[in-house]
Design a protein around this motif. Structure first.
Motif, short mmCIF file in Angstrom:
data_model
loop_
_atom_site.label_atom_id
_atom_site.label_comp_id
_atom_site.label_asym_id
_atom_site.label_seq_id
_atom_site.Cartn_x
_atom_site.Cartn_y
_atom_site.Cartn_z
N VAL A 74 -1.28 -0.56 -4.35
CA VAL A 74 -2.51 0.24 -4.36
C VAL A 74 -2.21 1.56 -3.65
O VAL A 74 -1.60 1.56 -2.58
CB VAL A 74 -3.67 -0.50 -3.67
CG1 VAL A 74 -4.90 0.39 -3.57
CG2 VAL A 74 -4.01 -1.78 -4.44
N ALA A 75 -2.63 2.66 -4.27
CA ALA A 75 -2.35 4.00 -3.73
C ALA A 75 -3.67 4.71 -3.45
O ALA A 75 -4.23 5.36 -4.34
CB ALA A 75 -1.50 4.79 -4.71
N PRO A 76 -4.19 4.61 -2.21
CA PRO A 76 -5.47 5.23 -1.90
C PRO A 76 -5.37 6.75 -1.71
O PRO A 76 -4.30 7.29 -1.40
CB PRO A 76 -5.87 4.57 -0.58
CG PRO A 76 -4.94 3.41 -0.41
CD PRO A 76 -3.68 3.80 -1.11
N GLY A 77 -6.52 7.40 -1.86
CA GLY A 77 -6.68 8.76 -1.39
C GLY A 77 -7.11 8.71 0.06
O GLY A 77 -6.81 7.75 0.78
N LEU A 78 -7.83 9.73 0.51
CA LEU A 78 -8.29 9.72 1.89
C LEU A 78 -9.42 8.72 2.06
O LEU A 78 -10.44 8.78 1.36
CB LEU A 78 -8.77 11.11 2.31
CG LEU A 78 -9.29 11.23 3.74
CD1 LEU A 78 -8.19 10.91 4.75
CD2 LEU A 78 -9.86 12.62 4.00
N VAL A 79 -9.22 7.79 2.98
CA VAL A 79 -10.20 6.73 3.24
C VAL A 79 -10.64 6.84 4.70
O VAL A 79 -9.82 7.08 5.59
CB VAL A 79 -9.58 5.34 2.98
CG1 VAL A 79 -10.58 4.24 3.28
CG2 VAL A 79 -9.10 5.25 1.53
N LEU A 89 0.83 -1.20 0.00
CA LEU A 89 0.00 0.00 0.00
C LEU A 89 0.86 1.25 0.00
O LEU A 89 1.71 1.43 0.88
CB LEU A 89 -0.94 0.02 1.20
CG LEU A 89 -2.38 -0.42 0.89
CD1 LEU A 89 -2.39 -1.89 0.51
CD2 LEU A 89 -3.31 -0.14 2.05
N SER A 90 0.63 2.10 -0.99
CA SER A 90 1.27 3.41 -1.05
C SER A 90 0.21 4.45 -0.72
O SER A 90 -0.64 4.23 0.14
CB SER A 90 1.89 3.63 -2.44
OG SER A 90 2.52 4.89 -2.50
N SER A 91 0.23 5.57 -1.41
CA SER A 91 -0.72 6.65 -1.14
C SER A 91 -0.76 7.60 -2.33
O SER A 91 0.25 7.78 -3.03
CB SER A 91 -0.29 7.43 0.12
OG SER A 91 -1.01 8.63 0.25
N ALA A 92 -1.90 8.23 -2.52
CA ALA A 92 -1.99 9.27 -3.55
C ALA A 92 -1.00 10.39 -3.26
O ALA A 92 -0.53 11.07 -4.19
CB ALA A 92 -3.42 9.82 -3.59
N ALA A 93 -0.64 10.56 -1.99
CA ALA A 93 0.31 11.63 -1.62
C ALA A 93 1.69 11.38 -2.21
O ALA A 93 2.50 12.31 -2.32
CB ALA A 93 0.41 11.72 -0.10
#
Length: 250
Positions: free
Chosen positions: A180-185, A137-141
């Motif tokens: 997978v790079a989520p935004g704010l969850v 897991l990464s991040s949109a940031a």
């Protein structure tokens, strides 16, 4: 033997299983009939989730490499195989660089990048003969510039680099590595933001789809990457972020 499951019950290990995304993923995979070994630090929460999903569990601090090695070894000993692993361990630090302490920085890198590397290394060793799927897991940031995200963006960008290099290293072994790079969850980790009306309104405006995400939406993407039906997918960074990284909201 290929990544395709020996039978109808693939074996997956999830680290950081008791977090918002990890627990949503455990429930989803359990419902699909997967066999699970769950790892996390909080034994009470871990046992509760394991009971709910009929999974095995092991208390683990993912920032300690020997504990990750032991988790993977336990999975192989218990089930005789390992089809996929997921690292859902993470943290959230919202500070500009000049206010980020050495302890802040060290903690952020340990939680997000060290944990990802340790799990990938252990899983890659275990999957040498039979292949498998590793999801980080990464991040949109890490994919777009967001103010006050320097430490977490750097750590999560490291996860992307790790994903791409490992995907190249292990492709010949049938080991797929994706991210997978989520935004704010909306999870317990982000409650300080999602529980603040002003903060969540500002964040919602940054997501082109006009809302923040749910853990189940990220879990769905992870489950898709784990599925051997998608065995031609590796080295990918999939944004589950409402458009945050690539789409400008009006």
């Amino acid at each position: 033997m290929s990544e395709t499951a020996i039978n109808n019950h693939p074996v997956y290990a999830i680290v950081g299983a008791t977090g918002g995304i990890g627990s949503a993923l455990a429930r989803r995979l359990a419902t699909s009939g997967a066999t699970l070994l769950l790892g996390a630090r909080d034994e009470a929460r871990l046992q509760s989730l394991a009971d709910e999903t009929k999974a095995a569990y092991q208390v683990v601090d993912a920032t300690q490499s020997e504990q990750i090695d032991a988790l993977i070894a336990a999975t192989l000993k218990t089930y005789g195989r390992l089809d996929g692993v997921v690292n859902c361990v993470g943290s959230l630090l919202l500070k500009p660089a000049h206010l980020t302490t050495n302890d802040d920085w060290d903690f952020t890198v340990r939680q997000n990048l060290h944990s990802a590397f340790y799990l990938l290394r252990a899983a890659a060793k275990a999957m040498q003969a039979n292949g498998g799927s590793i999801v980080l897991l990464s991040s949109a940031a890490a994919r777009t510039g967001l103010a006050n995200h320097e430490a977490i963006a750097a750590a999560k960008a490291g996860v992307i680099g790790l994903t791409l290099s490992a995907a190249a290293s292990y492709a010949a072994r049938g080991i797929r590595v994706n991210c997978v790079a989520p935004g704010l969850v909306a999870t317990p980790l982000t409650a300080r933001i999602t529980g603040n009306e002003t903060a969540v309104k500002a964040s919602t405006a940054m997501h082109a789809l006009g809302r923040i995400g749910a853990p189940e939406e990220v879990a769905s993407a992870i489950a898709w990457l784990l599925d051997p039906a998608n065995s031609w997918v590796t080295g990918q960074v999939i944004g589950v972020d409402g458009g945050l990284a690539n789409v400008r909201a009006r």
